[in-house]
Design an enzyme around this catalytic site. Structure first.
Site, PDB file in Angstrom:
ATOM      1  CG  HIS A 143      38.658  37.656  43.269  1.00  0.00           C
ATOM      2  ND1 HIS A 143      39.636  37.318  42.358  1.00  0.00           N
ATOM      3  CD2 HIS A 143      38.023  38.743  42.746  1.00  0.00           C
ATOM      4  CE1 HIS A 143      39.597  38.152  41.326  1.00  0.00           C
ATOM      5  NE2 HIS A 143      38.629  39.029  41.543  1.00  0.00           N
ATOM      6  CD  GLU A 144      34.817  40.396  44.161  1.00  0.00           C
ATOM      7  OE1 GLU A 144      35.159  41.598  44.113  1.00  0.00           O
ATOM      8  OE2 GLU A 144      34.711  39.688  43.147  1.00  0.00           O
ATOM      9  CG  HIS A 177      38.761  43.677  43.674  1.00  0.00           C
ATOM     10  ND1 HIS A 177      39.560  44.250  42.710  1.00  0.00           N
ATOM     11  CD2 HIS A 177      38.192  42.583  43.082  1.00  0.00           C
ATOM     12  CE1 HIS A 177      39.496  43.543  41.586  1.00  0.00           C
ATOM     13  NE2 HIS A 177      38.668  42.523  41.798  1.00  0.00           N
ATOM     14  CD  GLU A 180      40.122  41.776  38.212  1.00  0.00           C
ATOM     15  OE1 GLU A 180      40.390  40.623  38.629  1.00  0.00           O
ATOM     16  OE2 GLU A 180      39.010  42.317  38.406  1.00  0.00           O
TER      17      GLU A 180
END
Length: 459
Positions: free
Chosen positions: A227-228, A231, A257
């Protein structure tokens, strides 16, 4: 913590004074009058003025008081959450909310928006309740039935096997770094570390991401890392020519997001990705047997459950958590809900949207840090991001049919080439709505997100 609060308040005041320099309005007017500015320069000027309007709307004494209150309330929350003691944090939260309302009122007057929308604009430029409400109302109405259908479909399938641990932290870190590298993370311009809560920070040229490990469950840390990484890849892909200029920054939190959720949810929980990742995970942890087969790992990573904790929620139930917080924070800002009533309102909303009631406030209204450290107006960007992720991934697959087969082989360059061209490299040159429409061919559509959820979870 009190010393840090004073330091941050002092720095905020220095920045506030610079942004309130008397000559800035004349400089803005003179720049706008130039007729030799290219589109990027004009967009940069728009972004400068937006930041300036936010800064000049709030008086210096309110900036300092708000900063101190955020730090004080966060520290009170850190003590109150493990103790399950909402009453202990209520005085600090009440003081903070009063200041947040003052900030919202000041910005609303300057920006010509409602108080809630003035707060939202800090995280989602030009976001509005007129845009969010229809999307969330449709999704909120369909989610309870969709959750029921997903659970029923899941019950008809064999229960997935859970790989047996323990999973040493060193092995988890190596597996995470190997998958980060496969996705395209550049370790010459970033790194992975440990923190209490996963996050992505730093600058486009030095991206820092963190995760937290559990030796009994490698999946939570791994999905947090992925997930990160989404980003981080967005930050790295921002336009180099406009580094450290407003127009070169990410275009708001819902688009940010969308990039993390596109990687985690759309890509890394797909069958294709797990076909690629299963052998790597078996090798990393010495796994053997059916629990480590790609299909079992897919079922395990797409399990649906009525969860109490937002950050542990699956893709189907997660939007319900966000919709609840959106409704509550709007009511709190508008004065329609008193903080003393928050625990009861929270529990009633959880029952309505998810069919569960938290047994205590630690698993209810104390679970998230956002309100307690002053982040009001942020929550809707999570589900707006999830919707955007589904819409962008569908558009990418239409544009390049090689993307999905490539993921199954561990080839992610086609996907990220498309994302860089259509999202990352645009920075803040266009609005969020314009970037979504240019990339996908239409406005953000809750129906497309629902279709994704039904395709993945009801099949």
């Amino acid at each position: 913590a009190p010393a840090r609060a004073e330091q941050l308040a002092a720095l905020k005041l220095v920045g506030h004074e610079l942004m309130n320099a008397a000559e800035l309005p004349d400089h803005f007017a003179a720049a706008a009058a130039q007729n030799d500015l290219d589109p990027w320069q004009r967009a940069n000027l728009v972004e400068m003025r937006r930041q300036w309007r936010h800064a000049t709307a709030v008086p210096a004494d309110l900036v300092a008081a708000h900063t101190r209150a955020c730090l004080a309330c966060e520290m009170a929350w850190r003590r109150a959450r493990p103790a399950n003691d909402y009453a202990a944090v209520l005085p600090a939260l009440s003081a903070l909310l009063a200041l947040v309302r003052d900030v919202a009122a000041a910005k609303a007057a300057a920006l010509g928006k409602s108080p809630y929308e003035a707060l939202l604009d800090e995280y989602e430029p030009d976001g509005s309740v007129a845009m969010i409400d229809p999307l969330f109302e449709r999704l909120g109405a369909s989610l309870p039935g969709l959750i029921e259908d997903a659970l029923a479909a899941q019950a008809r399938r064999p229960v997935p096997l859970v790989p047996a641990g323990p999973f040493p932290i060193a092995a988890q870190r190596r597996a995470g770094e190997r998958l980060m590298a496969a996705l395209g993370f550049d370790f010459a311009h970033g790194r992975l570390d440990i923190s209490l809560h996963p996050f992505c920070g730093g600058t486009p040229d030095d991206v820092r991401i963190t995760t937290r490990y559990d030796e009994a469950d490698f999946g939570r840390a791994l999905m947090g890392v992925l997930h990160e990484t989404g980003h981080a890849l967005y930050e790295r892909g921002l336009p180099m020519a406009w580094r450290r200029q407003p127009v070169g920054a990410a275009r708001g939190m819902s688009l940010h997001e969308s990039q993390s959720l596109l990687v985690e949810m759309q890509v890394c929980r797909s069958r294709e990705f797990l076909d690629f990742a299963a052998p790597l995970l078996r090798e990393s942890f010495g796994g053997r047997g059916p629990a480590w087969e790609a299909e079992n790992l897919y079922r395990l990573n797409t399990r649906v459950a009525r969860s109490l904790i937002r950050v542990d929620a699956d893709e189907v139930t997660y939007p319900a958590h966000v919709i609840l917080r959106y409704r509550l924070e709007r009511a709190l800002i508008d004065g329609a809900l008193d903080l003393a009533e928050l625990p009861a309102a929270w529990n009633a909303g959880m029952k309505e949207l998810l069919g569960v009631t938290p047994p205590d406030d630690r698993q209810g209204c104390l679970q998230d840090q956002h309100w307690y450290d002053g982040a009001w107006g942020y929550f809707p960007t999570y589900t707006l991001g999830a919707m955007t992720a589904a819409q962008l991934f569908a558009a990418a697959k239409r544009a390049d049919p090689a993307i999905l087969p490539g993921i199954a082989r561990g080839e992610f360059a086609p996907l990220f080439a498309w994302l860089k061209t259509n999202v990352h490299a645009k920075g803040s040159r266009f609005s969020t709505a314009e970037i979504i429409a240019q990339a996908s061919g239409g406005p953000l559509d809750a129906a497309l997100y629902e279709r994704h959820l039904r395709t993945r979870y009801l099949a």
